[in-house]
Design a protein around this motif. Structure first.
Motif, short mmCIF file in Angstrom:
data_model
loop_
_atom_site.label_atom_id
_atom_site.label_comp_id
_atom_site.label_asym_id
_atom_site.label_seq_id
_atom_site.Cartn_x
_atom_site.Cartn_y
_atom_site.Cartn_z
N VAL A 27 -4.66 12.60 -15.01
CA VAL A 27 -3.87 13.81 -14.80
C VAL A 27 -3.52 13.89 -13.32
O VAL A 27 -4.39 13.72 -12.45
CB VAL A 27 -4.65 15.07 -15.23
N VAL A 28 -2.25 14.13 -13.03
CA VAL A 28 -1.77 14.23 -11.65
C VAL A 28 -1.07 15.58 -11.49
O VAL A 28 -0.12 15.87 -12.22
CB VAL A 28 -0.81 13.08 -11.28
N GLN A 29 -1.54 16.36 -10.54
CA GLN A 29 -0.92 17.64 -10.22
C GLN A 29 -0.01 17.44 -9.01
O GLN A 29 -0.27 16.59 -8.15
CB GLN A 29 -1.99 18.68 -9.85
N PRO A 30 1.04 18.23 -8.88
CA PRO A 30 1.85 18.15 -7.67
C PRO A 30 0.96 18.35 -6.43
O PRO A 30 0.11 19.24 -6.41
CB PRO A 30 2.83 19.32 -7.82
N GLY A 31 1.14 17.49 -5.45
CA GLY A 31 0.37 17.59 -4.21
C GLY A 31 -0.93 16.81 -4.19
O GLY A 31 -1.55 16.66 -3.12
N ASP A 32 -1.39 16.28 -5.33
CA ASP A 32 -2.59 15.45 -5.32
C ASP A 32 -2.33 14.21 -4.47
O ASP A 32 -1.19 13.73 -4.39
CB ASP A 32 -2.95 14.99 -6.74
N LYS A 43 0.82 -1.20 0.00
CA LYS A 43 0.00 0.00 0.00
C LYS A 43 0.86 1.25 0.00
O LYS A 43 1.90 1.31 0.66
CB LYS A 43 -0.91 0.02 1.22
N VAL A 44 0.40 2.24 -0.74
CA VAL A 44 1.07 3.53 -0.84
C VAL A 44 0.00 4.61 -0.70
O VAL A 44 -1.08 4.49 -1.26
CB VAL A 44 1.76 3.69 -2.21
N CYS A 45 0.32 5.65 0.04
CA CYS A 45 -0.58 6.79 0.16
C CYS A 45 0.25 8.02 0.49
O CYS A 45 0.99 8.01 1.48
CB CYS A 45 -1.64 6.54 1.24
N GLY A 46 0.11 9.06 -0.33
CA GLY A 46 0.85 10.28 -0.06
C GLY A 46 0.63 11.32 -1.13
O GLY A 46 -0.01 11.04 -2.15
N VAL A 57 -2.20 10.39 -3.89
CA VAL A 57 -2.05 9.19 -4.70
C VAL A 57 -2.11 8.00 -3.76
O VAL A 57 -1.40 7.97 -2.75
CB VAL A 57 -0.71 9.19 -5.47
N ALA A 58 -2.97 7.05 -4.08
CA ALA A 58 -3.08 5.82 -3.27
C ALA A 58 -3.00 4.62 -4.20
O ALA A 58 -3.59 4.63 -5.29
CB ALA A 58 -4.39 5.81 -2.50
N ALA A 59 -2.26 3.61 -3.78
CA ALA A 59 -2.10 2.41 -4.59
C ALA A 59 -2.09 1.19 -3.70
O ALA A 59 -1.60 1.23 -2.57
CB ALA A 59 -0.80 2.49 -5.40
N ASP A 60 -2.65 0.11 -4.21
CA ASP A 60 -2.62 -1.18 -3.52
C ASP A 60 -2.87 -2.27 -4.56
O ASP A 60 -2.82 -1.98 -5.76
CB ASP A 60 -3.64 -1.22 -2.35
N ALA A 61 -3.16 -3.47 -4.12
CA ALA A 61 -3.32 -4.59 -5.04
C ALA A 61 -4.47 -4.38 -6.02
O ALA A 61 -4.48 -4.96 -7.11
CB ALA A 61 -3.53 -5.88 -4.26
N VAL A 68 -5.30 5.17 -7.46
CA VAL A 68 -6.31 6.22 -7.51
C VAL A 68 -5.65 7.55 -7.18
O VAL A 68 -4.78 7.63 -6.31
CB VAL A 68 -7.46 5.93 -6.52
N VAL A 69 -6.08 8.60 -7.88
CA VAL A 69 -5.60 9.96 -7.66
C VAL A 69 -6.78 10.81 -7.20
O VAL A 69 -7.86 10.74 -7.78
CB VAL A 69 -5.01 10.55 -8.96
N ALA A 70 -6.55 11.61 -6.16
CA ALA A 70 -7.57 12.54 -5.68
C ALA A 70 -6.97 13.94 -5.69
O ALA A 70 -5.96 14.19 -5.02
CB ALA A 70 -8.01 12.17 -4.26
N PRO A 71 -7.54 14.85 -6.48
CA PRO A 71 -7.00 16.21 -6.54
C PRO A 71 -6.92 16.85 -5.16
O PRO A 71 -7.84 16.71 -4.34
CB PRO A 71 -7.98 16.94 -7.45
N ALA A 72 -5.82 17.55 -4.91
CA ALA A 72 -5.57 18.14 -3.59
C ALA A 72 -6.69 19.07 -3.15
O ALA A 72 -7.04 19.12 -1.97
CB ALA A 72 -4.23 18.89 -3.61
N GLY A 73 -7.29 19.79 -4.08
CA GLY A 73 -8.34 20.75 -3.74
C GLY A 73 -9.63 20.12 -3.25
O GLY A 73 -10.47 20.82 -2.67
N GLY A 74 -9.82 18.83 -3.44
CA GLY A 74 -11.06 18.17 -3.02
C GLY A 74 -10.89 17.16 -1.91
O GLY A 74 -11.80 16.37 -1.63
#
Length: 191
Positions: free
Chosen positions: A149-154, A42-45, A156-160, A164-170
């Motif tokens: 599309v990935v902006q700096p600071g969005d 798992k990755v999240c950051g 990012v979560a990954a697993d098996a 998934v990318v979630a925009p920082a503003g939301g």
């Protein structure tokens, strides 16, 4: 806010699915980019973005020194599979700097070494030849990774299950939607 998502990830199986259940706030990356090694970690950051130029690895090495601890390197190598954009040495330096993972829209190398290190890497595949360093590429710019599309600071979560990318503003709204669904017992919108 990132800490809240990391806490949620720690107690949630298939964390990427939980985020993707809220498509108003998230984007999914193509499933062509998968975990490297036997078991997905798992990755999240927050994203620290890298755009390579051709098969030039220079921007990746720049990002290793500039990315804040806790970041996920998101490397837009334009799906290039003719060279590797990360390997054991890059992962070792990333871990030393406190980065939490690397996601590459391209290839990696040293799969056995990366697996032994236990550092999370997601890539389109592997290629034994490294990309050269010729001084091109950019860091901290919008990129496209696996169609998202990935902006700096969005976030990012990954697993098996995927990435998934979630925009920082939301992020506040996404977290509220997740906790509201859990508090109401409704589960996710698609269960």
């Amino acid at each position: 806010m990132i800490g809240r998502f990391r806490d949620l990830m720690a107690v949630t199986e298939d964390f990427s699915c939980l985020l993707a259940d809220h498509p108003r706030y998230t984007y999914s990356v193509t499933d062509s980019i998968r975990s490297v090694g036997a078991r997905a970690q798992k990755v999240c950051g927050p994203a620290y973005t890298v755009r390579t130029r051709g098969v030039d690895l220079s921007a990746v090495f720049t990002s290793l020194e500039e990315a804040p601890p806790g970041s996920v390197l998101v490397i837009d190598a334009q799906a290039n599979q003719s060279a590797a954009f990360t390997g054991e040495r890059v992962c070792l330096r990333a871990a030393e700097r406190g980065l939490v993972g690397i996601i590459i829209d391209g290839c990696c190398r040293d799969v056995e070494g990366i697996t032994r290190l236990g550092f999370p890497v997601y890539a389109r595949g592997s290629h034994p030849a490294p990309a050269p360093r010729t001084g091109t590429g950019m860091v901290g710019v919008p990129v496209v990774c696996g169609g998202a599309v990935v902006q700096p600071g969005d976030l990012v979560a990954a697993d098996a299950s995927g990435i998934v990318v979630a925009p920082a503003g939301g992020l506040e709204e996404l977290y509220a939607a997740i906790t509201s669904a859990a508090d109401s017992g409704a589960g996710t919108p698609y269960q």
